[in-house]
Design an enzyme around this catalytic site. Sequence first.
Site, PDB file in Angstrom:
ATOM      1  CB  CYS A   7      13.188 -15.576  44.376  1.00 36.30           C
ATOM      2  SG  CYS A   7      13.931 -15.476  46.017  1.00 36.30           S
ATOM      3  CG  ASP A  30      22.980  -5.832  35.583  1.00 34.90           C
ATOM      4  OD1 ASP A  30      23.171  -5.817  36.808  1.00 34.90           O
ATOM      5  OD2 ASP A  30      22.156  -5.063  35.019  1.00 34.90           O
ATOM      6  CG  ASN A  85      26.027  -2.048  45.301  1.00 34.42           C
ATOM      7  OD1 ASN A  85      27.080  -1.510  45.622  1.00 34.42           O
ATOM      8  ND2 ASN A  85      25.582  -2.042  44.059  1.00 34.42           N
ATOM      9  CB  THR A  93      18.306  -1.278  43.002  1.00 34.84           C
ATOM     10  OG1 THR A  93      19.067  -2.149  42.167  1.00 34.84           O
ATOM     11  CG2 THR A  93      18.941   0.103  42.992  1.00 34.84           C
ATOM     12  CG  HIS A  96      17.947 -12.672  45.770  1.00 32.90           C
ATOM     13  ND1 HIS A  96      16.975 -13.657  45.742  1.00 32.90           N
ATOM     14  CD2 HIS A  96      19.133 -13.308  45.618  1.00 32.90           C
ATOM     15  CE1 HIS A  96      17.555 -14.852  45.588  1.00 32.90           C
ATOM     16  NE2 HIS A  96      18.866 -14.660  45.503  1.00 32.90           N
ATOM     17  CG  HIS A  98      22.825  -8.626  43.507  1.00 33.21           C
ATOM     18  ND1 HIS A  98      21.785  -8.247  44.338  1.00 33.21           N
ATOM     19  CD2 HIS A  98      23.319  -7.469  42.992  1.00 33.21           C
ATOM     20  CE1 HIS A  98      21.648  -6.937  44.308  1.00 33.21           C
ATOM     21  NE2 HIS A  98      22.569  -6.437  43.512  1.00 33.21           N
TER      22      HIS A  98
HETATM   23  P1  5GP Z   1      22.146  -3.449  42.867  1.00 29.47           P
HETATM   24  O1  5GP Z   1      21.985  -2.014  42.510  1.00 29.47           O
HETATM   25  O2  5GP Z   1      21.012  -3.957  43.744  1.00 29.47           O
HETATM   26  O3  5GP Z   1      23.500  -3.803  43.441  1.00 29.47           O
HETATM   27  O4  5GP Z   1      22.099  -4.247  41.499  1.00 29.47           O
HETATM   28  C1  5GP Z   1      20.956  -4.755  40.955  1.00 29.47           C
HETATM   29  C2  5GP Z   1      21.280  -5.064  39.508  1.00 29.47           C
HETATM   30  O5  5GP Z   1      20.280  -5.934  39.011  1.00 29.47           O
HETATM   31  C3  5GP Z   1      21.291  -3.836  38.605  1.00 29.47           C
HETATM   32  O6  5GP Z   1      22.558  -3.735  37.980  1.00 29.47           O
HETATM   33  C4  5GP Z   1      20.154  -4.110  37.601  1.00 29.47           C
HETATM   34  O7  5GP Z   1      20.457  -3.670  36.307  1.00 29.47           O
HETATM   35  C5  5GP Z   1      20.011  -5.609  37.677  1.00 29.47           C
HETATM   36  N1  5GP Z   1      18.667  -6.125  37.419  1.00 29.47           N
HETATM   37  C6  5GP Z   1      17.489  -5.662  37.932  1.00 29.47           C
HETATM   38  N2  5GP Z   1      16.462  -6.397  37.493  1.00 29.47           N
HETATM   39  C7  5GP Z   1      16.984  -7.358  36.694  1.00 29.47           C
HETATM   40  C8  5GP Z   1      16.405  -8.424  35.944  1.00 29.47           C
HETATM   41  O8  5GP Z   1      15.198  -8.653  35.924  1.00 29.47           O
HETATM   42  N3  5GP Z   1      17.253  -9.207  35.227  1.00 29.47           N
HETATM   43  C9  5GP Z   1      18.607  -8.997  35.219  1.00 29.47           C
HETATM   44  N4  5GP Z   1      19.371  -9.817  34.490  1.00 29.47           N
HETATM   45  N5  5GP Z   1      19.193  -8.000  35.920  1.00 29.47           N
HETATM   46  C10 5GP Z   1      18.396  -7.184  36.648  1.00 29.47           C
HETATM   47 ZN    ZN Z   2      15.016 -13.467  46.342  1.00 30.41          ZN
END
Ligand code: 5GP
Ligand code: ZN
Length: 117
Positions: A7, A30, A85, A93, A96, A98
Amino acid sequence: MEGCIFCKVASGEIPATFVYEDEFVVAFDDISPQAPVHTLIIPREHFEHLSDGVPEQVTMALFTAVPEVARRKGVLESGYRVIVNAGPDANQTVPHLHVHVIGGKAMSHGMVNFSGG
Ligand code: 5GP
Ligand code: ZN
């Protein structure tokens, strides 16, 4: 949602360079890329995952943005993988919604890796 990192990215509170943006979604690279191209597309509004009452136009905007992001990142022709995911078993992780757009290098056929145990 208060405290939600994505957010804050969407609102500009956390600075990010948007690869793409429209009325409903923004896309940015990312922070910890798992491939030469690893871009995330998120709705501006907070939804936890795809079954969190996401309006159809937002779902449509997320997936319509995918080929445009792929084009802008130079992987439209070479190919890319799209991953969303959702929940603990998928190891989501950031709670929100994505869409990961991953490419820039040839991937293996299998796309699922299980954790130990
Ligand atoms: P998930 O594991 O939830 O599918 O993916 C979350 C992704 O968000 C991960 O690949 C992680 O590297 C990325 N991520 C987490 N925090 C941040 C951030 O503050 N900025 C950016 N650009 N990516 C983030
Ligand atoms: Zn959010």
